[in-house]
Design a protein around this motif. Structure first.
Motif, PDB file in Angstrom:
ATOM      1  N   ASP A   1      69.674  58.715  15.724  1.00  0.00           N
ATOM      2  CA  ASP A   1      70.869  58.313  14.984  1.00  0.00           C
ATOM      3  C   ASP A   1      71.486  57.052  15.578  1.00  0.00           C
ATOM      4  O   ASP A   1      71.928  56.158  14.846  1.00  0.00           O
TER       5      ASP A   1
ATOM      6  N   ARG B   1      69.695  53.793  14.684  1.00  0.00           N
ATOM      7  CA  ARG B   1      69.829  53.269  13.322  1.00  0.00           C
ATOM      8  C   ARG B   1      70.759  52.061  13.270  1.00  0.00           C
ATOM      9  O   ARG B   1      70.722  51.292  12.306  1.00  0.00           O
ATOM     10  N   TRP B   2      71.562  51.900  14.287  1.00  0.00           N
ATOM     11  CA  TRP B   2      72.483  50.773  14.297  1.00  0.00           C
ATOM     12  C   TRP B   2      72.569  50.179  15.693  1.00  0.00           C
ATOM     13  O   TRP B   2      72.815  50.878  16.671  1.00  0.00           O
TER      14      TRP B   2
ATOM     15  N   ARG C   1      62.425  49.222  16.502  1.00  0.00           N
ATOM     16  CA  ARG C   1      63.153  50.352  15.912  1.00  0.00           C
ATOM     17  C   ARG C   1      62.804  50.561  14.442  1.00  0.00           C
ATOM     18  O   ARG C   1      62.944  51.668  13.907  1.00  0.00           O
TER      19      ARG C   1
ATOM     20  N   ILE D   1      63.151  54.085  12.103  1.00  0.00           N
ATOM     21  CA  ILE D   1      64.325  54.440  11.301  1.00  0.00           C
ATOM     22  C   ILE D   1      64.446  53.673   9.987  1.00  0.00           C
ATOM     23  O   ILE D   1      65.440  53.838   9.274  1.00  0.00           O
ATOM     24  N   ASP D   2      63.481  52.823   9.648  1.00  0.00           N
ATOM     25  CA  ASP D   2      63.573  52.093   8.381  1.00  0.00           C
ATOM     26  C   ASP D   2      63.659  53.085   7.208  1.00  0.00           C
ATOM     27  O   ASP D   2      62.913  54.077   7.165  1.00  0.00           O
TER      28      ASP D   2
ATOM     29  N   ASN E   1      61.983  59.064   8.860  1.00  0.00           N
ATOM     30  CA  ASN E   1      62.639  59.157   7.566  1.00  0.00           C
ATOM     31  C   ASN E   1      61.703  59.685   6.488  1.00  0.00           C
ATOM     32  O   ASN E   1      62.086  59.804   5.324  1.00  0.00           O
TER      33      ASN E   1
END
Length: 636
Positions: free
Chosen positions: A572, A575-576, A622, A626-627, A634
């Motif tokens: 999580d 993701r950023w 990354r 997480i794309d 995902n």
């Protein structure tokens, strides 16, 4: 050079032969070659190495060396004088050779440059300008090349613009004020009164990313009159003298003496495995190590019967509880006679040796093990039910409650960690570490052992293969392969798979999250990656010099009820990035990091301390995790 305390582990990693070390007083010295290790202050070499020998026959056999030796510790003999026979101490006054480097110094008052010998133990010199003794300051620059050579900066040649100059006038290193090299000038007192700034000595100007000529500005500009390119002097001062050198066709570049690119150690490590023998043999091997029965001890006897007799004589009476066949097998293991091949050191590829080591490690870590030096407990497998959706991406989670790791130094490089052509062979590394590597006494490498704990996990291989075959994943990954081909980099083919970049990035973000919860900081945690056709796993572990060596906090995080929530939080957070959208967009379009080998990965999201990462923070992305469209975590 004053005595300088160094830890044994540093002598195998950070400060091996050829490295520069800075003392608390600001003086820099070079660690001498391995030829002069294990000599006392009277230049006498020790006769017995039993107490320094490390028993890791699997690693020793792959490296084709007779011994792996722990760097010597310093034991001052004066503490044991006149204390009687009750207290005895062997191998006292053993020094690691230190050589003063760079040899050029400048006066802190008049800035006049002076050169001294590498054997000088003091920086107090007679200043020719001030006419009095001063405590000189070593110059900040040295010159390096990619073949491992290091030399004093050519001050006299630079200021006169001629590498063949005969001028012997006094030179000064003066600063005109400023933060760039333009503000530093070298002046000569000769009749011509020449002076020259140091502008450009630390740069390589290229016209495009494809320019791999490697010609530095120092090589271009030194010979102002003839425009002849300046070549590396090929000096190897860690061998002992200023005259130790070899021919070299490289173009050197200047660097600050305390820069990180001056020295990169090449090491190879192995986790102790119980081997393919019974528990009795494993106990005997441990007994031999505790009571100093080493390969050098056993080599004095030709017949196996005599070796068994000396083993029984040196070990406690409980050795008689074991039969001779088990003792014989333990002796063969200690001597490294089990599983040897006929390759010479010049034929051994470091990467291939690591793959061979890790293949056996992987096969051991997926099972439950309970021996003195390796304890693996199964915690979860994919056949068990789980309350966490993320668990479908994993196959195995094992907790390694105890492990022993042996780390050996095999060579070093300068300027970059990229291995040169042929530089990934053990024999080439030994030629840098030893002045005379072919001598019988030099058939060894420095190593040290540490103990620790860890978490071992594998990813769902079937799901990985299906994910790799997706069109969008292969199309995206081909961009990285194109960047590597443009750079002409020598990257192992086994590494260039989407699953490996995925596993490496996942390892990094899990380590970052573990550091917040397990009691260790991220610099104390390390990764050990297992890449192979049918292997895709990671050991996240910590190791320390203490024989007990663990807090237990990391192992506790390996329980499924703690591990899966940690992985979920790590993904999580991934993701950023605080550098987004820049980090993600640059990673997808052109890549970033050294040679653009990384995708969406930077210091703000995916990088670890250099001691923690096996691949020096390269090959991270990354996006593969997480794309929204193609990220592994995902896809259901």
């Amino acid at each position: 050079m004053r005595d300088l305390p160094l830890r044994r582990g540093q002598l195998v990693t950070t400060f091996g032969p050829g490295a520069l070390v800075i003392s608390p007083e600001g003086e820099s010295a070079m660690i001498g070659s391995l030829d002069k290790w294990y000599y006392d202050k009277n230049e006498n070499r020790i006769e017995s190495f039993e107490e320094f020998e490390i028993q890791e026959p699997r690693l020793r056999s792959l490296l084709k060396v007779k011994q792996l030796l722990l760097p010597p510790d310093f034991r001052p003999s004066y503490q044991y004088k006149g204390v009687g026979k009750a207290i005895t101490q062997t191998n006292t006054d053993l020094y690691i050779p230190l050589l003063r480097f760079p040899t050029w110094h400048y006066c802190p008052v008049c800035k006049t440059l002076h050169q001294t010998s590498m054997a000088s133990r003091t920086s107090w010199l007679d200043c020719k300008e001030c006419k009095k003794q001063r405590k000189m300051i070593q110059v900040p620059f040295v010159i390096l090349c990619e073949h491992g050579h290091i030399s004093d900066f050519p001050w006299r040649e630079w200021v006169h613009g001629d590498e063949n100059t005969n001028c012997r006038g006094l030179m000064k290193l003066v600063s005109t004020g400023g933060a760039t090299l333009d503000s530093l000038k070298v002046k000569c007192s000769c009749s011509k009164g020449t002076e020259r700034s140091l502008k450009g000595i630390m740069s390589r100007k290229t016209t495009s990313d494809l320019d791999e000529s490697g010609i530095s500005e120092l090589s271009r500009m030194l010979n102002k009159k003839t425009n002849e390119l300046y070549k590396c002097p090929g000096k190897m001062p860690w061998y002992g003298t200023e005259n130790d050198k070899e021919s070299c066709s490289s173009f050197p570049i200047a660097a600050l003496k305390n820069s990180v690119n001056v020295y990169f150690s090449n090491t190879i490590s192995a986790i102790h495995l119980p081997g393919e023998h019974n528990i009795e043999v494993e106990n005997l091997i441990d007994m031999f190590e505790r009571y100093g029965i080493t390969s050098s001890w056993l080599s004095d006897f030709e017949k196996i019967e005599d070796k068994i007799k000396i083993a029984k004589k040196l070990c406690p009476p409980e050795i008689n509880e074991y039969n001779d066949s088990d003792i014989e097998l333990a002796i063969l293991y200690i001597e490294g006679a089990v599983g040897e091949d006929q390759e010479t050191p010049e034929q051994i590829n470091t990467r291939r040796a690591e793959i061979e080591l890790r293949k056996k490690e992987f096969e051991t870590l997926i099972k439950e093990v309970d021996t003195k030096n390796l304890k693996v407990r199964k915690d979860w497998t994919n056949t068990q039910e789980s309350n966490y959706d993320i668990s479908i991406n994993f196959n195995i989670i094992n907790r390694v409650t105890k492990l022993k790791e042996t780390i050996a130094l095999t060579g070093f490089s300068r300027l970059s960690t990229r291995e040169n052509e042929g530089g990934n062979q053990i024999g080439n590394g030994k030629k840098l570490l030893f002045k005379d590597p072919i001598l019988p006494n030099n058939n060894w490498l420095p190593a040290y052992k540490v103990y620790g704990e860890g978490i071992f996990f594998t990813l769902n291989l079937e799901k990985l293969i299906t994910w790799e075959q997706r069109t969008d994943v292969s199309r995206y990954f081909n961009k990285l392969i194109t960047r590597i081909e443009k750079r002409g980099a020598n990257v192992e083919d086994a590494l260039l798979k989407p699953r490996n970049i995925l596993l490496h990035t996942l390892s990094h973000i899990i380590i970052d999250e573990l550091a917040l919860t397990c009691g260790y900081n991220s610099a104390s945690l390390r990764e050990r990656l297992y890449f192979n056709e049918d292997q895709c796993g990671t050991l996240i572990y910590t190791s320390s010099g203490d024989v007990d060596g663990t807090f237990g906090g990391l192992v506790r995080m390996g329980k499924k009820e703690r591990f899966f929530p940690i992985v979920g939080k790590a993904i999580d957070k991934a993701r950023w990035c605080s550098s987004d959208p820049v980090c993600s967009e640059i990673g997808k379009i052109s890549g970033q990091g050294v040679n653009n080998f990384n995708g969406a990965a930077c210091h703000s999201c995916s990088y670890l301390p250099e001691t923690s990462c096996e691949l020096r923070n390269l090959f991270l992305d990354r996006t593969l995790l997480i794309d929204p469209q193609m990220g592994f975590f995902n896809i259901s």
